[in-house]
Design a protein around this motif. Structure first.
Motif, PDB file in Angstrom:
ATOM      1  N   ALA A  17     -64.858 105.874  52.784  1.00 44.04           N
ATOM      2  CA  ALA A  17     -64.811 107.334  52.819  1.00 44.04           C
ATOM      3  C   ALA A  17     -64.402 107.837  54.198  1.00 44.04           C
ATOM      4  O   ALA A  17     -63.603 108.774  54.331  1.00 44.04           O
ATOM      5  CB  ALA A  17     -66.158 107.924  52.419  1.00 44.04           C
ATOM      6  N   ARG A  18     -64.922 107.207  55.248  1.00 47.19           N
ATOM      7  CA  ARG A  18     -64.573 107.609  56.613  1.00 47.19           C
ATOM      8  C   ARG A  18     -63.095 107.368  56.900  1.00 47.19           C
ATOM      9  O   ARG A  18     -62.441 108.189  57.559  1.00 47.19           O
ATOM     10  CB  ARG A  18     -65.429 106.840  57.620  1.00 47.19           C
ATOM     11  N   LYS A  19     -62.572 106.236  56.437  1.00 44.50           N
ATOM     12  CA  LYS A  19     -61.156 105.949  56.640  1.00 44.50           C
ATOM     13  C   LYS A  19     -60.280 106.952  55.901  1.00 44.50           C
ATOM     14  O   LYS A  19     -59.231 107.380  56.396  1.00 44.50           O
ATOM     15  CB  LYS A  19     -60.837 104.533  56.167  1.00 44.50           C
ATOM     16  N   MET A  20     -60.711 107.331  54.706  1.00 44.21           N
ATOM     17  CA  MET A  20     -59.925 108.245  53.885  1.00 44.21           C
ATOM     18  C   MET A  20     -60.064 109.696  54.338  1.00 44.21           C
ATOM     19  O   MET A  20     -59.197 110.517  54.071  1.00 44.21           O
ATOM     20  CB  MET A  20     -60.338 108.116  52.418  1.00 44.21           C
ATOM     21  N   GLU A  21     -61.167 109.987  55.023  1.00 44.48           N
ATOM     22  CA  GLU A  21     -61.456 111.361  55.416  1.00 44.48           C
ATOM     23  C   GLU A  21     -60.333 111.974  56.260  1.00 44.48           C
ATOM     24  O   GLU A  21     -60.014 113.158  56.135  1.00 44.48           O
ATOM     25  CB  GLU A  21     -62.767 111.404  56.209  1.00 44.48           C
ATOM     26  N   LYS A  22     -59.708 111.160  57.100  1.00 47.06           N
ATOM     27  CA  LYS A  22     -58.667 111.706  57.973  1.00 47.06           C
ATOM     28  C   LYS A  22     -57.411 112.098  57.206  1.00 47.06           C
ATOM     29  O   LYS A  22     -56.564 112.826  57.719  1.00 47.06           O
ATOM     30  CB  LYS A  22     -58.313 110.710  59.082  1.00 47.06           C
ATOM     31  N   PHE A  23     -57.280 111.608  55.971  1.00 47.19           N
ATOM     32  CA  PHE A  23     -56.138 111.980  55.135  1.00 47.19           C
ATOM     33  C   PHE A  23     -56.473 113.113  54.169  1.00 47.19           C
ATOM     34  O   PHE A  23     -55.613 113.601  53.455  1.00 47.19           O
ATOM     35  CB  PHE A  23     -55.665 110.777  54.299  1.00 47.19           C
ATOM     36  N   SER A  24     -57.750 113.511  54.144  1.00 48.24           N
ATOM     37  CA  SER A  24     -58.182 114.512  53.169  1.00 48.24           C
ATOM     38  C   SER A  24     -58.016 115.923  53.716  1.00 48.24           C
ATOM     39  O   SER A  24     -57.790 116.132  54.907  1.00 48.24           O
ATOM     40  CB  SER A  24     -59.650 114.281  52.789  1.00 48.24           C
ATOM     41  N   GLY A  25     -58.145 116.884  52.820  1.00 47.68           N
ATOM     42  CA  GLY A  25     -58.075 118.281  53.215  1.00 47.68           C
ATOM     43  C   GLY A  25     -59.419 118.752  53.729  1.00 47.68           C
ATOM     44  O   GLY A  25     -60.241 117.968  54.204  1.00 47.68           O
ATOM     45  N   LYS A  26     -59.669 120.025  53.599  1.00 49.63           N
ATOM     46  CA  LYS A  26     -60.919 120.589  54.078  1.00 49.63           C
ATOM     47  C   LYS A  26     -62.076 120.098  53.215  1.00 49.63           C
ATOM     48  O   LYS A  26     -61.970 120.039  52.001  1.00 49.63           O
ATOM     49  CB  LYS A  26     -60.870 122.122  54.046  1.00 49.63           C
ATOM     50  N   PRO A  27     -63.220 119.784  53.839  1.00 49.52           N
ATOM     51  CA  PRO A  27     -64.386 119.369  53.056  1.00 49.52           C
ATOM     52  C   PRO A  27     -64.993 120.550  52.313  1.00 49.52           C
ATOM     53  O   PRO A  27     -64.657 121.698  52.577  1.00 49.52           O
ATOM     54  CB  PRO A  27     -65.346 118.841  54.135  1.00 49.52           C
ATOM     55  N   ASP A  28     -65.886 120.249  51.376  1.00 52.43           N
ATOM     56  CA  ASP A  28     -66.521 121.339  50.642  1.00 52.43           C
ATOM     57  C   ASP A  28     -67.459 122.115  51.557  1.00 52.43           C
ATOM     58  O   ASP A  28     -67.788 121.689  52.661  1.00 52.43           O
ATOM     59  CB  ASP A  28     -67.270 120.824  49.414  1.00 52.43           C
ATOM     60  N   LYS A  29     -67.951 123.273  51.113  1.00 53.99           N
ATOM     61  CA  LYS A  29     -68.744 124.167  51.958  1.00 53.99           C
ATOM     62  C   LYS A  29     -70.057 123.531  52.412  1.00 53.99           C
ATOM     63  O   LYS A  29     -70.563 123.813  53.488  1.00 53.99           O
ATOM     64  CB  LYS A  29     -69.024 125.464  51.205  1.00 53.99           C
ATOM     65  N   GLU A  30     -70.604 122.643  51.567  1.00 53.67           N
ATOM     66  CA  GLU A  30     -71.879 122.025  51.911  1.00 53.67           C
ATOM     67  C   GLU A  30     -71.759 121.065  53.082  1.00 53.67           C
ATOM     68  O   GLU A  30     -72.679 120.907  53.873  1.00 53.67           O
ATOM     69  CB  GLU A  30     -72.442 121.279  50.698  1.00 53.67           C
ATOM     70  N   PHE A  63     -67.940 109.877  48.187  1.00 52.01           N
ATOM     71  CA  PHE A  63     -66.778 108.999  48.268  1.00 52.01           C
ATOM     72  C   PHE A  63     -65.691 109.461  47.293  1.00 52.01           C
ATOM     73  O   PHE A  63     -64.503 109.542  47.638  1.00 52.01           O
ATOM     74  CB  PHE A  63     -67.200 107.562  47.958  1.00 52.01           C
ATOM     75  N   VAL A  64     -66.091 109.797  46.060  1.00 48.04           N
ATOM     76  CA  VAL A  64     -65.136 110.281  45.066  1.00 48.04           C
ATOM     77  C   VAL A  64     -64.571 111.637  45.478  1.00 48.04           C
ATOM     78  O   VAL A  64     -63.384 111.917  45.280  1.00 48.04           O
ATOM     79  CB  VAL A  64     -65.794 110.366  43.673  1.00 48.04           C
ATOM     80  N   ASP A  65     -65.408 112.475  46.094  1.00 47.97           N
ATOM     81  CA  ASP A  65     -64.941 113.792  46.544  1.00 47.97           C
ATOM     82  C   ASP A  65     -63.847 113.647  47.608  1.00 47.97           C
ATOM     83  O   ASP A  65     -62.848 114.369  47.584  1.00 47.97           O
ATOM     84  CB  ASP A  65     -66.111 114.603  47.109  1.00 47.97           C
ATOM     85  N   VAL A  66     -64.034 112.712  48.533  1.00 42.53           N
ATOM     86  CA  VAL A  66     -63.004 112.468  49.548  1.00 42.53           C
ATOM     87  C   VAL A  66     -61.717 111.994  48.876  1.00 42.53           C
ATOM     88  O   VAL A  66     -60.614 112.433  49.224  1.00 42.53           O
ATOM     89  CB  VAL A  66     -63.487 111.424  50.580  1.00 42.53           C
TER      90      VAL A  66
END
Length: 267
Positions: free
Chosen positions: A68-81, A97-100
């Motif tokens: 999830a951490r590796k993929m996070e840098k390729f993801s968009g904005k996180p959810d509000k929580e 992990f699925v959200d990322v």
């Protein structure tokens, strides 16, 4: 990917619990066992239409967090929580992990999604690892069977329980197949596009092209099971039955119920 399952072991006179990804039965005199994996009373995945409950341990949480951490840098904005909060190593669960993964998928076409997964997988390996893998595991029957056996314990955190099965590759019967009973990733994402673009195709390509060991993955969208066949080259995407798979209209949050084929497979 006999089913190997994780066990949390309570050591005598301690409150420490640890997961073993490699052994189904671990015995310490005076100790007790707690299953680390499926939390269903039956010990099996929940029926189609129901979400399987899991009891994840340290081993699973570490892998979820690392990916999830590796993929996070390729993801968009996180959810509000989670926006503005920096997560620690054990703060990720399977849902996050699925959200990322879902955020990585958004705004990218099919090829771009697959390339992100490739980059993430490469980033998890030390330099020169693919070349070393090719030397250690040339595309032989033994290598295919060995990797099938490794898949069962080490892919458990990602796909759930699985077992090695006999398959036929180029007319030769061998135990290089892995039957995933009900894929946890597909079950939790509910998305055909994520299954194909974020798991099936990039995993096939990574083993076949980076590691030099052919792999074909055959998801069953009727019951969410899947078969992995080591040693069998994957077909071109256009000839693969998944290329014409419609959305899970009732469970996918980004589904297009009017489309005959999942839109994420067409771009």
């Amino acid at each position: 990917m006999a089913v190997l399952s994780y066990q949390v072991v309570q050591f005598p006179n301690t409150n420490i619990h640890r997961c073993s990804p490699l052994k189904r039965h671990i015995h310490y005199p005076g100790g007790s066992f707690i299953r680390c994996g499926i939390a269903e009373p039956s010990g099996q995945p929940a029926p189609m239409g129901q979400k399987t409950k899991y009891n994840d341990g340290v081993f699973e949480k570490v892998f979820m967090s690392l990916f999830a951490r590796k993929m996070e840098k390729f993801s968009g904005k996180p959810d509000k929580e989670t926006e503005g909060k920096k997560k620690g190593l054990f703060d990720y669960d399977y849902d996050s992990f699925v959200d990322v993964s879902r955020r990585v998928m958004q705004g990218r076409n099919r090829i771009q999604q697959q390339e992100v997964v490739r980059e993430v997988l490469l980033s998890m390996l030390p330099p020169g690892a693919p070349e070393q893998f090719r030397k250690l595991f040339p595309p032989t029957k033994w290598a295919a069977e060995f990797n099938a056996a490794l898949t069962v314990p080490f892919f458990h955190w990602l796909v759930g329980p699985s077992e090695v099965i006999e398959v036929e590759v180029n007319g030769v019967k061998q135990r290089s197949g892995v039957h995933i009973k009900k894929c946890r990733y597909l079950e939790n994402s509910g998305c055909v596009g994520m299954c194909v673009n974020m798991c099936k195709i990039p995993t096939q390509d990574f083993f076949t092209n980076e590691f030099g060991l052919p792999l074909t993955m055959i998801p069953n969208f009727e019951d969410m099971s899947c078969e992995m066949v080591y040693g069998q080259p994957p077909p071109p995407f256009e000839e693969d039955p998944v290329a014409k798979q419609p959305c899970f209209a009732d469970v996918c949050s980004v589904a297009n119920p009017n489309a005959s084929i999942c839109p994420k497979l067409q771009v």
